[in-house]
Design a protein around this motif. Structure first.
Motif, PDB file in Angstrom:
ATOM      1  N   ASP A 143      -8.819  -6.377  -0.643  1.00 15.28           N
ATOM      2  CA  ASP A 143      -9.317  -6.383  -2.027  1.00 15.28           C
ATOM      3  C   ASP A 143      -9.079  -5.029  -2.691  1.00 15.28           C
ATOM      4  N   ALA A 144      -9.347  -3.956  -1.954  1.00 15.66           N
ATOM      5  CA  ALA A 144      -9.148  -2.605  -2.509  1.00 15.66           C
ATOM      6  C   ALA A 144      -7.675  -2.380  -2.855  1.00 15.66           C
ATOM      7  N   ARG A 201      -5.431  -4.699  -3.634  1.00 13.59           N
ATOM      8  CA  ARG A 201      -5.083  -5.483  -4.835  1.00 13.59           C
ATOM      9  C   ARG A 201      -5.551  -4.767  -6.091  1.00 13.59           C
ATOM     10  N   ASP A 202      -6.798  -4.262  -6.072  1.00  8.34           N
ATOM     11  CA  ASP A 202      -7.333  -3.553  -7.244  1.00  8.34           C
ATOM     12  C   ASP A 202      -6.487  -2.317  -7.546  1.00  8.34           C
ATOM     13  N   ARG A 227      -3.038  -3.270  -9.003  1.00 17.03           N
ATOM     14  CA  ARG A 227      -3.147  -3.710 -10.410  1.00 17.03           C
ATOM     15  C   ARG A 227      -3.403  -2.516 -11.321  1.00 17.03           C
ATOM     16  N   ALA A 228      -4.301  -1.611 -10.895  1.00 19.20           N
ATOM     17  CA  ALA A 228      -4.630  -0.434 -11.711  1.00 19.20           C
ATOM     18  C   ALA A 228      -3.401   0.456 -11.931  1.00 19.20           C
TER      19      ALA A 228
END
Ligand code: VGL
Ligand code: ZN
Length: 198
Positions: A184-185, A187-188, A191-192
């Protein structure tokens, strides 16, 4: 605009039965081979550590795999011994088409620093040379696939985006380790940084 396919670390040690097996790592091989036909440039990366590398838990007294250790360049997950230079485990998956590769870039060869990214070692400063290679070939856009999505693909994609490349990660042709929420980290973070996840 020239686009390159970057295939990250599709090596025996990251596939089931390997020293640092990524679940389902071998499932992407056929799809990656097919995808190569769509690109005018194909680059493979190969994790390539000297024996006794500082990213190995076995190199640190009293440490176990997956512990995190503070290194001069920041926190480092300690891994099982993997992808040792010249070992069977460091070889590409036997079904991966390596003939199509224009360049094979090795990383993690510095004994004191790990290198998840294909562009910089984990100090985020020492370059591998890949940026210069891509620039001199006029390559502006990158598609990334491979292992592991939350470590080497993630670090490579974020660095590439920061360097100004247009970056797309094909998630269906990646597999993750997923350690303590690392997927999850990742992916975030991707994207950022402006990476397209498709
Ligand atoms: C990788 C952990 C250690 C990767 C490489 O390819 O994602 N992960 N070395
Ligand atoms: Zn490694």
């Amino acid at each position: 605009m020239t686009t390159a396919l970057i295939v990250i670390d599709v090596q025996k040690d990251f596939c089931p039965g390997g020293a640092l097996a990524v679940p389902g790592g071998d499932e992407i091989v056929d799809g990656v081979n097919l995808l190569m036909a769509e690109f005018g440039a194909v680059i493979l990366t190969q994790d390539w550590h000297p024996a006794g590398h500082s990213s190995f838990a076995s190199s640190h007294e009293g440490r176990a795999p997956y512990d995190v250790k503070q290194m001069p360049y920041g926190p480092q997950v300690l891994w099982p011994d993997h992808c040792i230079q010249g070992s069977t485990g460091a070889q590409f998956h036997p079904d991966l088409t390596t003939d199509r590769a224009d360049l094979i870039i090795r990383k993690g060869y510095n004994p004191a620093i790990d290198s998840y990214s294909a562009f910089f070692e984990n100090d985020h400063t020492t370059p591998t040379g890949l940026e210069g290679y891509l620039h001199t070939r006029g390559i502006t856009d990158l598609v990334m696939v491979g292992l592991a999505l939350d470590f080497c693909v993630n670090f490579s994609a974020v660095d590439a985006a920061k360097l100004g490349f247009s970056v797309t990660v094909r998630e269906a042709l990646c597999r993750a380790i997923d350690l303590d929420g690392s997927l999850d980290a990742a992916r975030d973070g991707m994207r950022a940084a402006g990476v397209s996840l498709v």
